[in-house]
Design an enzyme around this catalytic site. Sequence first.
Site, PDB file in Angstrom:
ATOM      1  N   GLN A 228       0.699  -0.887   0.015  1.00 16.31           N
ATOM      2  CA  GLN A 228      -0.038   0.200   0.152  1.00 16.31           C
ATOM      3  C   GLN A 228       1.079   1.078   0.064  1.00 16.31           C
ATOM      4  OE1 GLN A 228      -2.344  -0.247   3.795  1.00 16.31           O
ATOM      5  NE2 GLN A 228      -4.035  -1.872   2.143  1.00 16.31           N
ATOM      6  N   GLU A 230       1.715   2.927  -2.852  1.00 13.56           N
ATOM      7  CA  GLU A 230       3.069   2.723  -3.764  1.00 13.56           C
ATOM      8  C   GLU A 230       2.489   3.084  -4.759  1.00 13.56           C
ATOM      9  OE1 GLU A 230       4.845  -0.850  -3.990  1.00 13.56           O
ATOM     10  OE2 GLU A 230       5.748  -0.672  -1.591  1.00 13.56           O
ATOM     11  N   GLY A 231       0.407   3.201  -5.293  1.00 13.40           N
ATOM     12  CA  GLY A 231      -0.252   3.753  -6.167  1.00 13.40           C
ATOM     13  C   GLY A 231      -0.396   2.572  -7.220  1.00 13.40           C
ATOM     14  N   HIS A 232      -1.369   1.274  -6.353  1.00 15.85           N
ATOM     15  CA  HIS A 232      -1.368   0.296  -6.936  1.00 15.85           C
ATOM     16  C   HIS A 232      -2.816   0.754  -7.528  1.00 15.85           C
ATOM     17  CE1 HIS A 232       2.499  -1.073  -7.736  1.00 15.85           C
ATOM     18  NE2 HIS A 232       2.740  -1.600  -5.293  1.00 15.85           N
ATOM     19  N   GLY A 233      -3.069   0.786  -6.435  1.00 20.53           N
ATOM     20  CA  GLY A 233      -5.081   1.359  -6.436  1.00 20.53           C
ATOM     21  C   GLY A 233      -5.260   2.586  -7.361  1.00 20.53           C
ATOM     22  N   LEU A 234      -4.139   3.343  -7.519  1.00 22.31           N
ATOM     23  CA  LEU A 234      -4.508   4.571  -8.570  1.00 22.31           C
ATOM     24  C   LEU A 234      -4.818   3.568  -9.916  1.00 22.31           C
ATOM     25  CD1 LEU A 234      -4.653   7.336  -9.185  1.00 22.31           C
ATOM     26  CD2 LEU A 234      -1.871   7.541  -9.334  1.00 22.31           C
ATOM     27  N   GLU A 255     -19.251  -0.074  -5.729  1.00 20.33           N
ATOM     28  CA  GLU A 255     -20.283  -0.530  -5.110  1.00 20.33           C
ATOM     29  C   GLU A 255     -19.664   0.158  -3.503  1.00 20.33           C
ATOM     30  OE1 GLU A 255     -22.053  -4.696  -3.113  1.00 20.33           O
ATOM     31  OE2 GLU A 255     -21.159  -4.898  -5.282  1.00 20.33           O
TER      32      GLU A 255
END
EC number: 2.3.1.48
Length: 447
Positions: A228, A230-234, A255
């Site tokens: 987390q 590190e921009g992976h969700g982005l 959702e």
Amino acid sequence: MALKQKGTDAAADPKKRRRVGFSGIDAGVEANECMKVFIARNPDEAGSANSTSLQPFDLNHFFGEDGKIYGYKNLKINVWISAISFHAYADISFEETSDGGKGITDLKPVLQNIFGENLVEKDEFLKTFSKECEYLSNVVTDGNVIKHDASIDEDSAVEIVRVELQGSTPIDITEHGWEMLLVVKKSAQASSSSNFLVLGFAAVHHFYHYPESTRLRISQILVLPPYQGEGHGLRLLETINSISESENIYDVTIEDPSDYLQYIRSSIDCLRLLTFDPIKPALCSMVSSLKDTNLSKRTSSLKMVPPSDLAETVRQKLKINKKQFLRCWEILIYLNLDAEDRKSMDNFRACIYDRIKGEILGTSTGPNGKRLVQMPSNFDEETCFAVYWTQDGGDADDQTVEQQPEDLKTQEQQLNEVVDSQMEEIVEIAKNVTSRGKDKLSVSCSV
């Protein structure tokens, strides 16, 4: 799931064995105090307290209304979740059990309720690493790589792989239209049983929209704790937006998003909208109106909303749904105002106030309309409230709100608290957009 009771040699001391005592009512122990959850990326981390912990992780609400476990002395519950297959193994240890007046909590069904069928014994848990690693390697190899990021070097490149989920996969999804986007990275460990590490994933569902289109709903987005920040969700959100545009999806929804996910999502969408030329005329017109108009003496509500045809254009081109666009619209207006201009800021806040008041109370307020009352809550005492409707006349037995506060100043204060909270959210997202897209801000309305 392993149960281990620490034994005592009572036979070695007959006096202690015959001792009789009376203890008080069992106070229990909160699940959050005795239970920890870890991520295991390989078999060596399974059973190790040095694994990456998922704390803080609220587990109390799984254990009754008070969140406590009863009947155990020195209870410790450690759970390891495989970063490969998401199977779980629980190690439970305690010195002894005794009914102290509130029974003995049956831990097995509660843990199964939390982790479902993925909760297995340790031997099976260890086997899943080799079995599921092979499956993961096949999935990544056979899947469609739709994003490749080697900004640092090729050996540490991160890929997003698109996988269509069928009924034969380990994930129990019975409906058609499910896909998984995996964020993967080549494993740097020579001893690893897989060529890839899973850093995170998103589960998305395609469903029918009348008459002949498809909507895309993001069901889950998860980035594993070690990766987390590190921009992976982005990257996942940006990839989903690209898919929706390239495949002409009707729109994209999420959702039940968390506050942080909504923060990231709004930041991304605002950056996209800043370079979307069709919104500029309407945006600049609204910004100009807020600069030049004195809303402090307004006699009616001002709706700070975009033209309906513009919302439809944004949906068609960027696949941003109307509700999300309206949220971003207010942020874009704020970005184009001078925060030091008191008049502009007061006007902007007045528009937010009118919108929230309309959403909560509608057009009917006062003695015969909707009322807003702050309510105590364990969730957030400062932002929780209730809305009720009052009217004159009727039987006394039908008037269920007689004891509610009648002070309109209290209502005004409560509304302002909600508005202040909304303003804080807008400001925080605007700061993030500014830090990430200074070049894009230069082509928006001049301030």
